[in-house]
Design a protein around this motif. Structure first.
Motif, PDB file in Angstrom:
ATOM      1  N   ALA A 117       0.860  -1.063  -0.105  1.00 23.53           N
ATOM      2  CA  ALA A 117       0.132   0.107   0.055  1.00 23.53           C
ATOM      3  C   ALA A 117       0.608   1.357   0.267  1.00 23.53           C
ATOM      4  N   LYS A 118       0.912   2.587  -1.148  1.00 26.05           N
ATOM      5  CA  LYS A 118       1.291   2.710  -1.129  1.00 26.05           C
ATOM      6  C   LYS A 118       0.795   4.388  -1.579  1.00 26.05           C
ATOM      7  N   THR A 119      -0.417   4.516  -0.472  1.00 26.87           N
ATOM      8  CA  THR A 119      -1.242   5.204  -0.947  1.00 26.87           C
ATOM      9  C   THR A 119      -1.352   6.379  -0.027  1.00 26.87           C
ATOM     10  N   ILE A 120      -2.228   7.159   0.387  1.00 26.16           N
ATOM     11  CA  ILE A 120      -2.025   9.006   0.669  1.00 26.16           C
ATOM     12  C   ILE A 120      -3.048   9.264   0.562  1.00 26.16           C
ATOM     13  N   SER A 121      -3.798   9.687   1.839  1.00 23.56           N
ATOM     14  CA  SER A 121      -5.417  10.450   1.219  1.00 23.56           C
ATOM     15  C   SER A 121      -4.599  12.092   0.765  1.00 23.56           C
ATOM     16  N   PHE A 122      -5.709  13.229   0.327  1.00 27.34           N
ATOM     17  CA  PHE A 122      -6.003  14.534  -0.520  1.00 27.34           C
ATOM     18  C   PHE A 122      -5.742  14.667   1.033  1.00 27.34           C
ATOM     19  N   ALA A 123      -6.298  14.508   1.823  1.00 30.38           N
ATOM     20  CA  ALA A 123      -5.791  15.616   3.212  1.00 30.38           C
ATOM     21  C   ALA A 123      -4.068  15.110   4.052  1.00 30.38           C
ATOM     22  N   GLY A 124      -4.017  13.879   3.720  1.00 29.59           N
ATOM     23  CA  GLY A 124      -2.583  13.923   4.444  1.00 29.59           C
ATOM     24  C   GLY A 124      -1.695  14.412   3.240  1.00 29.59           C
ATOM     25  N   CYS A 125      -1.877  14.642   2.396  1.00 25.63           N
ATOM     26  CA  CYS A 125      -0.824  14.854   1.155  1.00 25.63           C
ATOM     27  C   CYS A 125      -1.434  16.713   1.398  1.00 25.63           C
ATOM     28  N   ALA A 126      -2.231  17.304   1.164  1.00 23.85           N
ATOM     29  CA  ALA A 126      -2.395  18.659   1.721  1.00 23.85           C
ATOM     30  C   ALA A 126      -1.305  19.312   3.267  1.00 23.85           C
ATOM     31  N   VAL A 127      -1.586  18.418   4.164  1.00 25.80           N
ATOM     32  CA  VAL A 127      -1.238  18.246   5.231  1.00 25.80           C
ATOM     33  C   VAL A 127       0.810  18.454   4.940  1.00 25.80           C
ATOM     34  N   GLN A 128       1.557  17.626   4.348  1.00 28.29           N
ATOM     35  CA  GLN A 128       2.313  16.819   3.949  1.00 28.29           C
ATOM     36  C   GLN A 128       3.150  18.239   3.390  1.00 28.29           C
ATOM     37  N   LEU A 129       2.241  18.241   2.611  1.00 33.04           N
ATOM     38  CA  LEU A 129       2.690  19.641   1.775  1.00 33.04           C
ATOM     39  C   LEU A 129       3.076  20.983   2.390  1.00 33.04           C
ATOM     40  N   SER A 130       1.866  21.185   2.797  1.00 31.15           N
ATOM     41  CA  SER A 130       1.909  22.375   3.767  1.00 31.15           C
ATOM     42  C   SER A 130       2.905  22.309   4.301  1.00 31.15           C
ATOM     43  N   SER A 131       3.867  21.633   5.599  1.00 37.21           N
ATOM     44  CA  SER A 131       4.310  20.743   6.057  1.00 37.21           C
ATOM     45  C   SER A 131       5.352  21.144   5.504  1.00 37.21           C
ATOM     46  N   PHE A 132       6.031  20.681   4.421  1.00 37.75           N
ATOM     47  CA  PHE A 132       7.072  20.797   3.754  1.00 37.75           C
ATOM     48  C   PHE A 132       7.638  22.264   2.794  1.00 37.75           C
ATOM     49  N   LEU A 133       6.502  22.981   2.630  1.00 33.18           N
ATOM     50  CA  LEU A 133       6.841  24.043   2.872  1.00 33.18           C
ATOM     51  C   LEU A 133       6.841  25.432   3.794  1.00 33.18           C
ATOM     52  N   THR A 134       6.385  25.190   4.565  1.00 33.52           N
ATOM     53  CA  THR A 134       6.627  25.944   5.670  1.00 33.52           C
ATOM     54  C   THR A 134       8.076  25.599   6.196  1.00 33.52           C
ATOM     55  N   VAL A 135       8.265  24.051   6.565  1.00 32.54           N
ATOM     56  CA  VAL A 135       9.963  24.263   7.307  1.00 32.54           C
ATOM     57  C   VAL A 135      10.952  24.463   6.433  1.00 32.54           C
ATOM     58  N   GLY A 136      10.669  24.353   4.586  1.00 26.72           N
ATOM     59  CA  GLY A 136      11.593  24.555   3.950  1.00 26.72           C
ATOM     60  C   GLY A 136      11.626  26.396   3.793  1.00 26.72           C
ATOM     61  N   GLY A 137      10.961  27.132   4.012  1.00 25.53           N
ATOM     62  CA  GLY A 137      10.784  28.177   3.548  1.00 25.53           C
ATOM     63  C   GLY A 137      11.412  28.702   4.805  1.00 25.53           C
ATOM     64  N   VAL A 138      11.059  28.409   6.037  1.00 28.80           N
ATOM     65  CA  VAL A 138      11.310  28.960   7.418  1.00 28.80           C
ATOM     66  C   VAL A 138      12.850  28.616   7.452  1.00 28.80           C
ATOM     67  N   GLU A 139      13.069  27.111   6.735  1.00 24.02           N
ATOM     68  CA  GLU A 139      15.128  27.096   7.061  1.00 24.02           C
ATOM     69  C   GLU A 139      15.831  28.023   5.715  1.00 24.02           C
ATOM     70  N   CYS A 140      15.262  28.438   4.860  1.00 24.22           N
ATOM     71  CA  CYS A 140      16.062  29.251   4.094  1.00 24.22           C
ATOM     72  C   CYS A 140      16.222  30.628   4.739  1.00 24.22           C
ATOM     73  N   ILE A 141      15.228  31.051   5.360  1.00 26.95           N
ATOM     74  CA  ILE A 141      15.275  32.734   5.998  1.00 26.95           C
ATOM     75  C   ILE A 141      16.239  32.198   7.364  1.00 26.95           C
ATOM     76  N   LEU A 142      15.798  31.506   8.223  1.00 26.22           N
ATOM     77  CA  LEU A 142      17.105  30.658   9.491  1.00 26.22           C
ATOM     78  C   LEU A 142      18.316  30.422   8.812  1.00 26.22           C
ATOM     79  N   LEU A 143      18.491  29.963   7.510  1.00 26.10           N
ATOM     80  CA  LEU A 143      19.903  30.689   7.399  1.00 26.10           C
ATOM     81  C   LEU A 143      20.390  32.070   6.805  1.00 26.10           C
ATOM     82  N   ALA A 144      19.602  31.818   6.375  1.00 30.44           N
ATOM     83  CA  ALA A 144      20.185  34.109   6.288  1.00 30.44           C
ATOM     84  C   ALA A 144      20.525  34.281   7.992  1.00 30.44           C
ATOM     85  N   VAL A 145      19.255  34.463   8.209  1.00 27.21           N
ATOM     86  CA  VAL A 145      19.496  35.079  10.310  1.00 27.21           C
ATOM     87  C   VAL A 145      21.601  34.356  10.565  1.00 27.21           C
TER      88      VAL A 145
END
Length: 344
Positions: A117-145
């Protein structure tokens, strides 16, 4: 083969005519007649089943090491009074981000590597995408800080305490988190709302924005342009600030007459510079590849690297090259031995 399309003729005429790739045709078993809201099929490394066992055996201990290493850094920075400085405040936040980065997708990937089984629900995919975009954006700016912190330490040592007051440090971290949340709050709903005409196969092991945008069966140029604008603000602008900070640091080091002073300055910046090289190097290399199948395979491994490899290496980089962190670890271990002495 006789087959009757259950879709009424009137609705069938309204459906867009879409050309499907061979991967989508062979994956028709995973693409049910339901909509994308029923969930997605994460292709991952299923095209190489002999590799899945090896990846599981390698990535499981690496994930454990990443969790233990970054959790240790956070606890030491919080509990040891000698590390209550701006540099280690930012380091604790970086370790927390690395924990979020790896935990957002690695446990699910490990489950998919061991089962059919390699499926993910629509809600789970949305949460994963949001987490990925949030953490990636924060890390880029934190490295500049953190680069600004190193600039202040090397180029303005007498004004370091003034330039990086505790209140300012908290505000800088808040700006980083606010920017990451804004990026995810805008791009994640727009990406998930794109029509996909029943396509459910995501050619990745996680719900990544470029892969989801490519699955759209409508014009997604507006979403791509907005994603590019956010990338300039959140990825390229912090990178420019990092390069400018290290340009000033390099000029200051060259002006130093003392070899000991140069070595101390280089030692102060080397750990952060190594982390920046790992993070930005993998991102730039991955997103500048052409869209062929071989580059997609490399993209999976590069995504796996900066989701797991960097969180494993970052604690090692900061502990092996940082005497203050090693001393704090020895003090913490010494206190534990005093509390719980070994029985003779």
């Amino acid at each position: 083969m006789l087959w009757k399309d259950p879709t009424p003729a009137r609705e069938r005429q309204q459906l867009p005519c879409t050309l499907y790739s061979s991967d989508e045709v062979t994956g028709s078993l995973e693409e049910s007649n339901g909509s994308a809201e029923d969930g997605f099929f994460l292709v991952g490394f299923s095209d190489r089943p002999q590799l899945e066992t090896v990846l599981f055996a390698v990535n499981l201990p690496l994930y454990v090491v990443a969790v233990l290493g970054n959790s240790t850094i956070i606890l030491v920075c919080v509990l040891d009074p000698g590390l209550h400085t701006p540099m280690y405040f930012f380091l604790a936040n970086l370790s927390f981000l690395d924990l979020c980065f790896s935990t957002s997708c690695i446990p699910q990937m490990l489950v998919h590597l061991r089962g059919p089984a390699k499926t993910i629900s629509f809600a789970g995919c949305a949460v994963q995408l949001s987490s990925f975009l949030t953490v990636g954006g924060v890390e880029c700016i934190l490295l500049a800080v953190m680069a600004y912190d190193r600039y202040a330490a090397v180029c303005r040592p007498l004004r370091y305490a003034v330039l990086l007051r505790p209140a300012l440090c908290f505000r800088l971290v808040a700006v980083a988190w606010g920017s990451g949340l804004l990026n995810a709050g805008v791009m994640s709903p727009l990406t998930m709302a794109l029509p996909r005409c029943g396509r459910r196969r995501v050619p990745h092991f996680l719900c990544e924005m470029p892969a989801l945008i490519k699955m759209a069966c409508a014009d997604a140029r507006a979403v791509e342009l907005l994603a590019f604008a956010f990338a300039v603000l959140i990825v390229l602008l912090p990178l420019a600030l990092i390069l400018a900070s290290y340009g000033h640091i390099a000029a200051a080091v060259l002006r130093m007459r003392s070899a000991a002073g140069r070595w101390k300055a280089l030692n102060t910046c080397s750990s952060h510079l190594a982390v920046v090289s790992l993070f930005y190097g993998s991102i730039i290399y991955m997103y500048m590849q052409p869209g062929n199948s071989s580059s997609q395979d490399r993209g999976k491994f590069l995504t796996l690297f900066y989701n797991l490899g960097a969180p494993v290496l970052n604690p090692l980089i900061y502990t092996l090259r940082n005497q203050e962190v090693k001393a704090a670890l020895r003090r913490a271990l010494g206190q534990q031995q005093k509390r719980f002495p070994l029985s003779s």
